[in-house]
Scaffold this active site. Structure first.
Site, mmCIF file in Angstrom:
data_model
loop_
_atom_site.group_PDB
_atom_site.id
_atom_site.type_symbol
_atom_site.label_atom_id
_atom_site.label_comp_id
_atom_site.label_asym_id
_atom_site.label_seq_id
_atom_site.Cartn_x
_atom_site.Cartn_y
_atom_site.Cartn_z
ATOM 1 C CD GLU A 184 21.659 -68.031 -2.695
ATOM 2 O OE1 GLU A 184 22.607 -68.702 -3.329
ATOM 3 O OE2 GLU A 184 21.227 -66.484 -3.031
ATOM 4 N N GLY A 232 19.807 -77.128 -5.690
ATOM 5 C CA GLY A 232 20.551 -77.628 -6.661
ATOM 6 C C GLY A 232 21.722 -77.783 -6.307
ATOM 7 C CB ALA A 233 24.787 -76.671 -6.707
ATOM 8 C CG MET A 234 25.607 -72.658 -2.207
ATOM 9 S SD MET A 234 24.393 -71.143 -2.117
ATOM 10 C CE MET A 234 25.135 -69.406 -1.876
ATOM 11 C CD GLU A 235 25.849 -68.872 -5.361
ATOM 12 O OE1 GLU A 235 25.258 -69.655 -5.706
ATOM 13 O OE2 GLU A 235 25.156 -67.923 -5.644
ATOM 14 C CG ASN A 236 28.675 -72.616 -0.850
ATOM 15 O OD1 ASN A 236 27.963 -71.311 0.145
ATOM 16 N ND2 ASN A 236 28.853 -73.879 -0.893
ATOM 17 C CD GLU A 263 25.526 -73.688 -7.986
ATOM 18 O OE1 GLU A 263 25.951 -72.496 -7.777
ATOM 19 O OE2 GLU A 263 24.388 -73.753 -8.778
ATOM 20 C CG HIS A 277 27.099 -67.939 -8.991
ATOM 21 N ND1 HIS A 277 26.173 -66.909 -9.388
ATOM 22 C CD2 HIS A 277 25.889 -69.428 -9.257
ATOM 23 C CE1 HIS A 277 24.527 -67.024 -9.508
ATOM 24 N NE2 HIS A 277 24.447 -68.348 -9.453
ATOM 25 C CD GLU A 294 21.171 -67.799 -8.397
ATOM 26 O OE1 GLU A 294 21.879 -68.210 -9.842
ATOM 27 O OE2 GLU A 294 21.846 -67.424 -7.360
#
Ligand SMILES: [Zn+2]
Length: 881
Positions: A128, A268-272, A305, A308, A327
């Protein structure tokens, strides 16, 4: 690298994709000197597209070598396609086909941390917003949703763990000590949710039983040295999964949910999908290494996350202008979760503080944009507080207007109607309208107009008739590209207090017998007058209760009224806010005069706060924090930063001297014995104790020094150790301070997340030397230019928190920041573009500072080969001179 002027992309130019991808088959061969990516796309013409163009265009970025292209299994000649830097164009394709692409990329040299890269010896991805195009050529846009099957191959000893999205369906050994794992994700997703991880990682397992009785396998992957720092994130995850079932009726869908901690990460972090990747600092915690604040932040980011999975993954964004669709809604969801598991009032105070300090500043600056922007050059510049935090407030206002039951009906309809689709913020609002029957057409302006609405409130009391009139005018300041804005639909929550502090009924009609003591007024016009009946005395108004809208309120409160509200308002948020307004007023009156006295009323208000142990201690802990310098600057026109700093320091010193005995009593009363736990009560008590200590050290109190030294040496948790260290670093006790800093580093030098805290406490201190100290820290062996967390904790904290040093008279702080941005732009433009932000507000400051900031910005602008990221920010902030 940029070769020509970056293009602006407009929302009005949106067209549906000409081709869709039904299935993506990926095979990654990972090596030390690069990676080969075999990608096969099952594509077909989009029936909804009116384009008759026979050619196909795919996005690419920084792909080292295009090794081959094939169509339906047949290799294509070079003349059949054109391979430019950022595009692959096939001149003619059929209506349905399989496209094969093989690329060679170099993750080990990827310092931008977008796409596939290496961090501490492991491979990981960040796709992203537009990172997938750094892996292979692809129609890289969120409205192209496909099913992914991913085979990862690598050396078995170096990379025993091979992960991707979905469920693992096949694994085995290969020649030369290599192995593979194949993953299949049954849910169609946009490529920005793709993820891959390969490394030598320790696996922590747990399980979760969903509301329908399915067992979900929960796995966390961390470096072996972090084995003891996973429990909090795992517990947070399970709480979040349960909460989403109970509050939104949302159940997890895959069989496995994975979290991976990575040291080098831009975000910070990623919701894959099914494989969340976290910045280590946002997921790893133990009582010895993480503060209470970090524990709370981790809980909320893990929840964010996870949430999401529905608000973002199952229902995603049509295009990046709709970023707040996922978001804003998800921040709203994680805020409510944090409020439910902690203290709702404290959470509201924290959210409002961030919004009023930083998002209002963004709204008033050169990068101001609506929650749904109209245009951008580089989308990563739009991962902003406006999209996230203001976007969350906008969803929160819908919640306020509809009430919890209709809001839930609306969210159910939204998820049901759009599951598996890529949609817009307008679709979200429409679902809320359809489920509730309310008309939100004017409310949509919150998505379209930028800037912070300003409410001017005036009142009058008609003694004879017992009528109190409240007149509220709204206006929205001009912002870049937007003038003459329309009035917005604003929920304005209020209450009235009588002379004894009691809540008065809010009668909008004379015969309203059951009038409530809390009301949400709906403002839709530029001016409204409300009449309240049946009052025998002039009430003290409590306005914008619970911060019911992201607006500024102007009302001529007297200090007596504020002190009164501070101790009597039944709305906890407004109680806190009255204290903030009073402190702001007192500090501001000292900014211009150096010989004025600190208002005795403020001292007495704080004295009663410190003495009253019957009050909610979490609220008291917040009320004792003076408004930050950043907030005071934000409120001021042409702020004089050194003068604001001195005035605030004077008030702090005066309060500390006047309340010394109360502070010592507060310190001792809040000493906790026994087991460390992160409950709202324990957090409040540690916070109160550390605030008391900080105030005592601020005036170099001898007893405070002894307490700080022993607290530092004996603490069994990071909150107390860091509280003592910070107090010492901000005191005049140089010997103790040096000793504590040295001991701290010695103890934690092998833990990057703790070293980051050690950096931040020094670069943020206004007493330990400012810029010289920052240069020293950058020479420190633990500083690393390739690691975004280190850059943030030293350079970011200096420019964002050490405001008197950053705004030093000689302009050295500005020049320093400009130099770092120029340097970082070559390796990590995304972080460089965020780092430059403090300089962009040059117009706000008095000319003597503003001109220096502007000339620092110009040196950034003049760098050759400036990235698109930094180009956009710098040019927009220098525009219109
Ligand atoms: Zn998010």
């Amino acid at each position: 690298m940029r070769t020509s002027q970056p293009q602006t992309i407009f929302l009005k130019d949106y067209r549906v994709p000409a081709f869709l991808v039904d299935h993506v088959d990926l095979r990654f061969e990972l090596f030390e000197d690069g990676a080969r990516v075999h990608c096969t796309l099952a594509m077909r013409r989009n029936p909804d597209s009116d384009s008759s163009d026979k050619s196909l265009e795919l996005d690419g970025d920084s792909l080292t070598t295009l090794e081959s292209v094939s169509l339906d299994g047949k290799p294509l000649e070079g003349s059949a396609y054109e391979d430019r830097d950022d595009k692959l164009t096939l001149h003619e394709v059929p209506d349905q086909f399989n496209l094969g692409i093989v690329t060679w990329i170099e993750p080990q040299n990827n310092t931008r941390l977008e796409g596939l890269y290496k961090s501490s010896g492991m491979f990981c991805t960040q796709c992203e917003a537009e990172g997938f195009r750094c892996i292979t050529y692809f129609p890289d846009r969120p409205d192209v949703m496909a099913r992914f099957r991913t085979r990862v191959e690598a050396d078995k000893t170096r990379y025993p763990i091979l992960l991707s999205n979905g469920n693992d369906v096949e694994k085995g050994d290969l020649a030369d000590g290599r192995h593979f794992v194949t993953w299949e994700d049954p849910f169609p997703k946009p490529c920005y949710l793709f993820a891959l991880v390969a490394g030598d990682l320790l696996e922590k397992r747990d399980t979760f039983k969903t509301m329908s009785g399915r067992d979900i396998d929960l796995r966390m992957y961390v470096e072996p040295r972090n084995a003891e720092k996973c429990d909090h994130a795992m517990d947070s995850l399970k709480r979040a999964m349960r909460w989403d079932e109970e509050v939104y009726g949302r159940e997890y869908d895959l069989d496995i949910f994975m979290i991976v901690a990575v040291d080098d990460f831009n975000m910070g972090a990623m919701e894959n999908k099914g494989l969340n990747i976290f910045n280590s600092s946002c997921v790893l915690a133990s009582q010895e290494t993480a503060t209470d604040m970090a524990f709370q932040r981790i809980e909320s980011i893990v929840a964010h996350e996870y949430f999401h999975n529905w608000s973002g993954n199952r229902v995603t964004c049509r295009d990046w202008f709709q970023l707040s669709l996922k978001e804003g809604f998800t921040v709203f969801r994680d805020s409510c979760f944090s409020a439910d598991v902690g203290s709702p009032t404290v959470k509201r105070i924290e959210d409002a503080t961030m919004l009023r300090t930083a998002q209002f500043a963004e709204d008033a600056g050169p990068m101001a944009h609506p929650v749904r922007p109209e245009s951008y050059m580089e989308i990563t510049n739009f991962y902003t507080l406006t999209i996230y935090e203001k976007g969350s407030e906008v969803v929160g206002m819908i919640h306020t207007l509809l009430g919890p039951d209709l809001f839930r009906k609306g969210s159910d309809l939204y998820f049901e109607r759009h599951d598996g689709q890529a949609v817009t913020t307008d679709d979200f609002v429409r679902a809320m309208e359809d489920a509730s029957g309310r008309d939100l057409s004017q409310f949509r302006l919150w998505y379209e107009q930028s800037g912070t609405p300003e409410l001017t409130v005036r009142d009058e009391f008609d003694d004879a008739a017992g009528i109190y009139r409240l007149t509220i005018k709204q206006s929205i300041p001009d912002t870049p590209g937007q003038t003459d804005k329309k009035p917005q639909h604003i929920p304005f929550a209020i209450g009235f207090l009588g002379a004894e502090g009691e809540s008065l009924p809010l009668k909008l009609a004379a015969d309203d017998a059951d009038a409530p003591t809390d009301r949400v007024l709906e403002l839709t016009d530029a001016s409204h007058t409300f009449e309240f009946h049946g009052l025998s005395e002039r009430p003290v108004p409590s306005l914008l209760r619970g911060f019911s809208a992201p607006v500024r309120v102007f009302y001529p409160w007297t200090r007596e009224q504020l002190t009164f509200l501070m101790s009597h308002d039944s709305d906890g948020f407004n109680r806190w806010d009255a204290g903030q307004r009073l402190a702001v007023d007192v500090i501001n009156s000292l900014v211009s005069s150096t010989d004025g006295n600190v208002d005795a009323g403020l001292v007495e208000a704080y004295r009663s706060l410190l003495a009253d142990s019957s009050l909610d201690q979490a609220l008291v802990a917040k009320m004792l924090q003076l408004p930050s310098e950043a907030y005071l600057i934000e409120l001021a026109d042409q702020p004089n930063v050194p003068a604001i700093h001195r005035a605030r320091e004077r008030v702090l010193a005066h309060l500390a001297r006047s309340l010394r005995d109360e502070l010592l009593a507060c310190y001792h009363r809040n000493t906790l014995r026994g087991h460390y736990e992160v409950t709202p009560e324990a957090v409040a008590r540690r916070s109160l104790r550390n605030t008391a200590l900080a105030w005592l050290l601020h005036i170099d109190d001898e007893e405070g020094r002894t307490l700080a030294t022993s607290q530092f040496n004996e603490a069994d948790n990071m909150t107390d150790r860091m509280g003592a260290l910070r107090a010492l670093v901000n005191s005049g006790y140089e010997k103790e301070q040096e000793q504590a800093l040295a001991d701290f580093y010695q103890q934690w030098k092998d833990d990057p997340q703790v070293v980051e805290q050690w950096f931040a406490v020094q670069s943020g201190s206004t007493r330990t030397g400012g810029l010289r100290k920052v240069h020293e820290l950058m020479e420190h062996p633990a500083f690393d230019w390739k690691n975004p967390n280190k850059i943030r904790s030293v350079i970011g904290v200096f420019a964002g928190q050490n405001l008197p040093a950053f705004h030093a008279e000689d302009g050295a702080g500005y020049q320093f920041l400009a130099e770092q941005v120029r340097k970082l732009d070559d390796s990590n433009p995304q972080i460089a573009a965020r780092l430059v932000s403090p300089l962009t507000r040059w117009r706000k400051f008095a000319p003597v500072h503003g001109e220096q900031m502007k000339s620092a910005l110009e040196t950034v602008r003049d760098k050759s080969g400036l990235s698109r990221d930094v180009y956009e920010v710098v040019h927009k902030s220098l525009a219109g001179q």
